[in-house]
Design an enzyme around this catalytic site. Structure first.
Site, PDB file in Angstrom:
ATOM      1  N   HIS A 172      48.676  15.431  44.724  1.00 42.34           N
ATOM      2  CA  HIS A 172      49.460  14.350  45.329  1.00 42.34           C
ATOM      3  C   HIS A 172      50.947  14.589  45.108  1.00 42.34           C
ATOM      4  O   HIS A 172      51.350  15.131  44.073  1.00 42.34           O
ATOM      5  CB  HIS A 172      49.088  12.985  44.729  1.00 42.34           C
ATOM      6  N   ASP A 182      39.411  10.739  49.261  1.00 43.58           N
ATOM      7  CA  ASP A 182      40.570  11.495  49.740  1.00 43.58           C
ATOM      8  C   ASP A 182      40.566  12.944  49.256  1.00 43.58           C
ATOM      9  O   ASP A 182      41.477  13.718  49.572  1.00 43.58           O
ATOM     10  CB  ASP A 182      41.883  10.803  49.340  1.00 43.58           C
ATOM     11  N   HIS A 183      39.488  13.321  48.543  1.00 42.91           N
ATOM     12  CA  HIS A 183      39.311  14.715  48.129  1.00 42.91           C
ATOM     13  C   HIS A 183      38.069  15.348  48.751  1.00 42.91           C
ATOM     14  O   HIS A 183      37.972  16.580  48.772  1.00 42.91           O
ATOM     15  CB  HIS A 183      39.228  14.802  46.608  1.00 42.91           C
ATOM     16  N   HIS A 200      36.259  11.358  44.747  1.00 45.66           N
ATOM     17  CA  HIS A 200      36.997  10.376  45.542  1.00 45.66           C
ATOM     18  C   HIS A 200      37.155  10.836  46.990  1.00 45.66           C
ATOM     19  O   HIS A 200      37.333  12.018  47.272  1.00 45.66           O
ATOM     20  CB  HIS A 200      38.355  10.089  44.914  1.00 45.66           C
ATOM     21  N   HIS A 228      40.065  10.409  34.835  1.00 46.69           N
ATOM     22  CA  HIS A 228      40.268   9.821  36.163  1.00 46.69           C
ATOM     23  C   HIS A 228      38.912   9.430  36.747  1.00 46.69           C
ATOM     24  O   HIS A 228      38.722   8.304  37.216  1.00 46.69           O
ATOM     25  CB  HIS A 228      40.991  10.829  37.041  1.00 46.69           C
ATOM     26  N   ASP A 288      43.213  15.195  40.266  1.00 47.40           N
ATOM     27  CA  ASP A 288      43.988  13.994  39.935  1.00 47.40           C
ATOM     28  C   ASP A 288      44.026  13.717  38.432  1.00 47.40           C
ATOM     29  O   ASP A 288      44.254  12.586  38.013  1.00 47.40           O
ATOM     30  CB  ASP A 288      43.390  12.767  40.648  1.00 47.40           C
ATOM     31  N   HIS A 306      36.684  16.305  42.194  1.00 47.25           N
ATOM     32  CA  HIS A 306      36.036  15.027  41.882  1.00 47.25           C
ATOM     33  C   HIS A 306      35.660  14.321  43.185  1.00 47.25           C
ATOM     34  O   HIS A 306      36.011  14.772  44.267  1.00 47.25           O
ATOM     35  CB  HIS A 306      36.916  14.148  40.996  1.00 47.25           C
TER      36      HIS A 306
END
Length: 257
Positions: A169, A60-61, A58, A112, A131, A56
């Site tokens: 995570h 941090d990915h 975001h 998410h 996530d 996805h």
């Protein structure tokens, strides 16, 4: 033979590193930061990064994608319904992709984010779920609805129980604290909480999990359990009429736990 390791990133992210040992080729899942991957490649000369798999959008990915692609020339695959930097291959529900000689099936799992996807390897029983599903928990609903997320989680629950769950995570211990509050009578859950507490005190990673373990201890996959329904009724003062309503109440409770 493919070996899977976790490269820590940021405070609690894991970048999953898949290594085809004989071919000295590798792939990564959700590299929010290029530095851990580049450091591994520097420490392991002769290895080639061939693929970058994204679940996805975001940051941090995806934050390390463009640098990794620039340095290594790796192919970038990601969800068709989201804007993914450097994406070469757009994937959606029912698609498949071959990585390191192994085929992964794509599941669309909105909740998410709306375009979130997961990668499933049915023979090796691997699930890279981003996530959407966490060990003992699930992702926040940033874009999707409770019904969408509940449906996505039920797709995971339908996978074989031996499926290894590679989420992104290290949230397991905090998720277990919530799970114990929701379902204190679950003895397997209490045992897991003790195990993970010890692992984290020793600095050990708590992942991967398995679908079987999640079905036994993750409240978000147990929305029909009487004790969980009773906890929701007591906590939220509402009578949950369906598993989706229980899920929605659980997620709202977790958001403020």
């Amino acid at each position: 033979m493919i070996k899977i390791d976790a490269l820590p990133a940021f405070n609690d992210n894991y970048i999953w590193l898949l290594q085809a040992i004989d071919a000295r080729r590798c792939a990564v899942v959700d590299p929010g930061d290029a530095a851990p991957v580049l450091a591994w490649l520097k420490d392991n000369p002769g290895w080639q990064l061939t693929d970058i798999l994204i679940t996805h959008h975001h940051h941090d990915h995806v934050g390390g994608v463009e640098q990794l692609k620039s340095v290594t020339g790796a192919r970038v695959a990601g969800p068709a319904k989201e804007k993914i930097p450097g994406r070469d291959l757009a994937l959606d529900d029912g698609d498949s992709i071959e990585v390191l000689g192994v085929r992964f099936n794509i599941l669309a799992v909105p909740g998410h984010t709306l375009g979130h996807i997961a990668y499933v390897q049915p023979e090796q029983h691997w699930l890279f779920c981003g996530d959407t599903l966490f060990a003992a928990g699930c992702g926040r609903l940033f874009e999707g609805t409770p019904e969408q997320m509940h449906t996505s989680l039920q797709r995971f629950a339908a996978l074989p129980e031996q499926t290894h769950v590679y989420c992104t995570h290290e949230y397991t211990l905090s998720n277990l604290r919530f799970a114990v509050a929701v379902e204190p009578g679950n003895q397997r859950l209490q045992q897991r909480f003790t195990e993970v507490t010890q692992w984290r005190e020793e600095g050990k990673i708590s992942l991967p999990s398995t679908i079987g373990l999640e079905k036994a201890t993750n409240p978000f996959l147990r929305c029909s359990e009487p004790e969980i329904i009773a906890s929701i009724t007591q906590q939220k003062g509402l009578e949950a009429e369906s598993p989706v309503a229980v899920f929605a109440a659980l997620r709202a409770w977790k958001d403020t736990f």
